[in-house]
Design a protein around this motif. Structure first.
Motif, PDB file in Angstrom:
ATOM      1  N   HIS A 178      37.896 162.475 117.536  1.00 53.37           N
ATOM      2  CA  HIS A 178      39.189 161.927 117.126  1.00 53.37           C
ATOM      3  C   HIS A 178      40.164 163.012 116.696  1.00 53.37           C
ATOM      4  CE1 HIS A 178      37.951 157.734 117.450  1.00 53.37           C
ATOM      5  NE2 HIS A 178      36.779 158.138 116.981  1.00 53.37           N
ATOM      6  N   ASN A 179      39.744 164.275 116.878  1.00 53.86           N
ATOM      7  CA  ASN A 179      40.644 165.403 116.603  1.00 53.86           C
ATOM      8  C   ASN A 179      41.220 165.327 115.189  1.00 53.86           C
ATOM      9  OD1 ASN A 179      42.003 167.805 117.358  1.00 53.86           O
ATOM     10  ND2 ASN A 179      43.881 166.649 117.732  1.00 53.86           N
ATOM     11  N   VAL A 180      40.353 165.040 114.221  1.00 51.62           N
ATOM     12  CA  VAL A 180      40.838 164.829 112.867  1.00 51.62           C
ATOM     13  C   VAL A 180      39.896 165.457 111.854  1.00 51.62           C
ATOM     14  CG1 VAL A 180      39.654 162.610 112.556  1.00 51.62           C
ATOM     15  CG2 VAL A 180      41.760 163.065 111.282  1.00 51.62           C
ATOM     16  N   MET A 181      40.461 165.912 110.738  1.00 52.58           N
ATOM     17  CA  MET A 181      39.708 166.358 109.591  1.00 52.58           C
ATOM     18  C   MET A 181      40.303 165.716 108.344  1.00 52.58           C
ATOM     19  SD  MET A 181      39.037 170.222 108.134  1.00 52.58           S
ATOM     20  CE  MET A 181      40.568 170.439 107.203  1.00 52.58           C
ATOM     21  N   ILE A 182      39.440 165.369 107.382  1.00 51.80           N
ATOM     22  CA  ILE A 182      39.883 164.845 106.093  1.00 51.80           C
ATOM     23  C   ILE A 182      39.434 165.826 105.016  1.00 51.80           C
ATOM     24  CG2 ILE A 182      39.769 162.939 104.444  1.00 51.80           C
ATOM     25  CD1 ILE A 182      41.021 162.012 106.985  1.00 51.80           C
ATOM     26  N   SER A 183      40.339 166.173 104.107  1.00 51.76           N
ATOM     27  CA  SER A 183      39.964 167.031 102.974  1.00 51.76           C
ATOM     28  C   SER A 183      40.315 166.326 101.663  1.00 51.76           C
ATOM     29  CB  SER A 183      40.660 168.392 103.053  1.00 51.76           C
ATOM     30  OG  SER A 183      42.055 168.277 102.854  1.00 51.76           O
ATOM     31  N   THR A 184      39.676 166.791 100.577  1.00 51.88           N
ATOM     32  CA  THR A 184      39.827 166.125  99.281  1.00 51.88           C
ATOM     33  C   THR A 184      40.238 167.128  98.205  1.00 51.88           C
ATOM     34  OG1 THR A 184      37.482 166.421  98.718  1.00 51.88           O
ATOM     35  CG2 THR A 184      38.085 164.419  99.925  1.00 51.88           C
ATOM     36  N   GLU A 185      40.340 166.662  96.966  1.00 50.15           N
ATOM     37  CA  GLU A 185      40.853 167.495  95.868  1.00 50.15           C
ATOM     38  C   GLU A 185      39.998 167.344  94.608  1.00 50.15           C
ATOM     39  OE1 GLU A 185      45.653 167.477  96.787  1.00 50.15           O
ATOM     40  OE2 GLU A 185      44.891 166.050  95.298  1.00 50.15           O
ATOM     41  N   TRP A 186      39.781 168.458  93.936  1.00 48.65           N
ATOM     42  CA  TRP A 186      39.147 168.451  92.605  1.00 48.65           C
ATOM     43  C   TRP A 186      40.223 168.822  91.588  1.00 48.65           C
ATOM     44  CZ3 TRP A 186      34.398 171.959  90.956  1.00 48.65           C
ATOM     45  CH2 TRP A 186      33.909 171.517  89.710  1.00 48.65           C
ATOM     46  N   GLY A 187      40.299 170.080  91.189  1.00 53.16           N
ATOM     47  CA  GLY A 187      41.281 170.480  90.196  1.00 53.16           C
ATOM     48  C   GLY A 187      41.492 171.979  90.216  1.00 53.16           C
ATOM     49  N   ALA A 188      42.382 172.459  89.372  1.00 50.23           N
ATOM     50  CA  ALA A 188      42.663 173.892  89.278  1.00 50.23           C
ATOM     51  C   ALA A 188      41.480 174.587  88.606  1.00 50.23           C
ATOM     52  CB  ALA A 188      43.938 174.128  88.478  1.00 50.23           C
ATOM     53  N   HIS A 211      43.774 164.381 102.407  1.00 48.86           N
ATOM     54  CA  HIS A 211      44.685 164.966 103.384  1.00 48.86           C
ATOM     55  C   HIS A 211      44.112 164.839 104.783  1.00 48.86           C
ATOM     56  CE1 HIS A 211      46.850 166.643  99.950  1.00 48.86           C
ATOM     57  NE2 HIS A 211      45.655 166.985  99.480  1.00 48.86           N
ATOM     58  N   VAL A 212      44.997 164.557 105.718  1.00 54.39           N
ATOM     59  CA  VAL A 212      44.620 164.354 107.118  1.00 54.39           C
ATOM     60  C   VAL A 212      45.151 165.525 107.935  1.00 54.39           C
ATOM     61  CG1 VAL A 212      44.705 162.758 109.065  1.00 54.39           C
ATOM     62  CG2 VAL A 212      44.858 161.868 106.717  1.00 54.39           C
ATOM     63  N   TRP A 213      44.266 166.139 108.734  1.00 52.46           N
ATOM     64  CA  TRP A 213      44.609 167.329 109.504  1.00 52.46           C
ATOM     65  C   TRP A 213      44.355 167.098 110.992  1.00 52.46           C
ATOM     66  CZ3 TRP A 213      45.975 171.825 106.616  1.00 52.46           C
ATOM     67  CH2 TRP A 213      45.735 171.740 105.232  1.00 52.46           C
ATOM     68  N   ASP A 214      45.183 167.688 111.829  1.00 51.77           N
ATOM     69  CA  ASP A 214      44.934 167.749 113.265  1.00 51.77           C
ATOM     70  C   ASP A 214      43.885 168.838 113.496  1.00 51.77           C
ATOM     71  OD1 ASP A 214      45.347 168.915 116.053  1.00 51.77           O
ATOM     72  OD2 ASP A 214      46.664 167.172 116.176  1.00 51.77           O
ATOM     73  N   TRP A 215      42.741 168.467 114.025  1.00 55.56           N
ATOM     74  CA  TRP A 215      41.629 169.409 114.112  1.00 55.56           C
ATOM     75  C   TRP A 215      41.909 170.559 115.077  1.00 55.56           C
ATOM     76  CZ3 TRP A 215      38.071 171.328 111.440  1.00 55.56           C
ATOM     77  CH2 TRP A 215      36.971 171.983 112.001  1.00 55.56           C
ATOM     78  N   SER A 216      42.551 170.290 116.176  1.00 57.79           N
ATOM     79  CA  SER A 216      42.759 171.341 117.182  1.00 57.79           C
ATOM     80  C   SER A 216      43.943 172.242 116.858  1.00 57.79           C
ATOM     81  CB  SER A 216      42.939 170.726 118.571  1.00 57.79           C
ATOM     82  OG  SER A 216      44.031 169.816 118.586  1.00 57.79           O
ATOM     83  N   SER A 217      45.013 171.696 116.279  1.00 63.91           N
ATOM     84  CA  SER A 217      46.195 172.515 115.983  1.00 63.91           C
ATOM     85  C   SER A 217      46.186 173.071 114.567  1.00 63.91           C
ATOM     86  CB  SER A 217      47.470 171.693 116.199  1.00 63.91           C
ATOM     87  OG  SER A 217      47.638 170.726 115.173  1.00 63.91           O
ATOM     88  N   HIS A 218      45.286 172.582 113.714  1.00 63.14           N
ATOM     89  CA  HIS A 218      45.173 173.003 112.306  1.00 63.14           C
ATOM     90  C   HIS A 218      46.393 172.599 111.485  1.00 63.14           C
ATOM     91  CE1 HIS A 218      42.436 176.587 113.768  1.00 63.14           C
ATOM     92  NE2 HIS A 218      42.126 175.425 114.338  1.00 63.14           N
TER      93      HIS A 218
END
Length: 455
Positions: A178-188, A211-218
């Protein structure tokens, strides 16, 4: 799932924030019930530095390299969360006695990528290693991704496009079809380094977005703010089925699980999320205590989702056959902050439960609470450790630093649902040669539910 039963597991052991000035190490634990050293640490690979805070790990090659005969799962990638070193460990020469292969110093990560505090490591289909980071060299939050060469382990630079780094980082998972990546967040890092402070949440030093990313184009395509209900989204898991365009994220402070899925609103497809489960808070003497969901896991057949409530002290098993309506089918209390003989009295619980009794295995009372999870490939055994992160361990469960963490195992009914503690299994890290230690994430030598991505 039809592979052989696990015989050993690897897990990092941490001395930072304990009274012992000793280096962290990678422990090899025997989990073969036919072995004379069953439930014992059979090898310890010490790192050459102090106060690294080993945390999570990944592989130089996994199922994303399927079909490439030049790749083999031989090296464990072991980032250090606080020192920002990256250790590369040879587990192929002697799987029962790993040895150091290479050390990537923090200056490489900081100078070439402007990143620090590496967390999640995944191998890529092209042979490179990708590591998600949570900060910049000054201790501020920064969600970026470092690329390493899969042979030399030279830091190559950033995966994300310039200017696309997120305010915070933590975990990531990609789905190539699906040419997709999901990333998450913790803290500083500078906020979480010495413990948890609710004022830091109010000051905006912890994340609330995925956050949603295009896997091939970054390229970063979309950010979804989950608000305070989804505060501190940590572990993210796509379904293992590579054609699936959905998954789940566990939100620690919000004590909720969100399902994310692809919609059809654009030519590339956007991602939406929905709240599907929560661990309801208990009312502690004038304060509301969240369950603090700190790890989630999906069985390899995509039927069950598990998560740990690190404050309440329970593990839950949900049937996710209906992806948007998880159904609770198993639960076990294994420690935590609301045990019946503790200092906390629950005044109101929406789930109308009695406070659980202490968890005692082989005469040892479990200090801390269930945290990191790993499921056997056949889905019948769930392994659990109790340490989250040394600064938070010290704050919430100080007795665990004195007595050490433990590794437990639950028997799983993977047909009808249900989890039961195996009272014949215990690895007591309070008895280690250099003193009690904090054991964290579990890895099988051949890959597992949380390490591998399928094409």
């Amino acid at each position: 799932m039809k592979g052989p039963r696990e015989q050993i597991v690897y897990l990092p052991c941490i001395y930072r924030n304990t009274e012992f000035m000793k280096p962290d190490y990678l422990a090899t634990v025997d989990v073969d019930p036919k072995s004379p050293t069953y439930c014992q640490v059979i090898h310890r690979l010490e790192v050459p530095n102090l106060r690294d805070e080993l945390h999570h790990s990944g592989w130089n090659a996994c199922s994303s390299c399927h079909g490439d005969a030049t790749k083999s799962r031989s090296l464990l990638i072991l980032p250090a969360l606080i020192s920002s070193r990256i250790y590369v460990v040879d587990v192929a020469t002697d799987p029962r006695a790993p040895r150091m292969h290479k050390i990537v110093e923090p200056t490489e990560l900081m100078w070439k990528c402007g990143l620090a505090n590496p967390h999640t490591s995944h191998c890529l289909g092209n042979g490179q290693i990708m590591i998600g980071c949570i900060g910049d060299p000054s201790g501020n939050g920064k969600g970026g991704f470092a690329l390493l060469d899969g042979e030399s382990f030279e830091v190559l630079g950033n995966w994300e496009k310039p200017g696309d780094a997120t305010a915070f980082g933590y975990d990531f998972w990609y789905q190539p079809r699906h040419n997709v990546m999901i990333s998450t967040e913790w803290g500083a890092p500078k906020a979480l380094a010495k413990g948890f402070d609710m004022q830091h949440v109010k000051a905006g030093l912890y994340g609330t977005s995925i956050h949603v990313w295009d896997w091939s184009s970054h390229e970063k395509l979309q950010s979804i703010d989950l608000g305070m209900e989804g505060a501190v989204p940590l572990e993210v898991r796509f379904l293992h089925e590579p054609s699936a365009a959905e998954g789940y994220v566990g939100c620690a402070l919000g004590s909720t699980v969100y399902r994310f899925f692809r919609t059809k609103v654009s030519h590339r497809g956007a991602v939406a999320s929905e709240h599907v489960q929560e661990s309801r808070p208990s009312d502690w003497l004038s304060c509301v205590a969240a369950g603090l969901i700190t790890d989630i896991l999906i069985s390899l057949d995509d039927r069950y989702l598990y998560f740990s409530n690190w404050l309440h002290g329970d593990i839950r098993q949900y049937d996710i056959t209906d992806r948007s309506k998880p159904r609770l089918v198993g639960q076990a209390f294994l420690g935590g902050s609301i045990q019946s003989d503790g200092a906390v009295r629950v005044l109101e619980d929406p789930e109308d439960r009695e406070q659980p009794p202490p968890c005692v295995i082989k005469g040892k009372r479990v200090q801390g609470s269930p945290q990191m999870l790993q499921l056997s490939l056949d889905g019948r055994r769930l392994y659990v450790t109790t340490s989250l992160y040394s600064a938070w361990d010290k704050q919430f469960y100080p007795d665990m630093l004195k007595e050490g963490s433990v590794m437990m195992q639950l028997d799983v009914d993977n047909v009808n649902g249900g989890i039961v503690l195996n009272k014949d299994f215990l690895v007591d890290f309070g008895k280690e040669p250099h003193g009690p230690v904090l054991a964290h994430e579990l890895r099988y030598p051949g890959g597992d539910c949380t390490s591998d991505i399928w094409l």
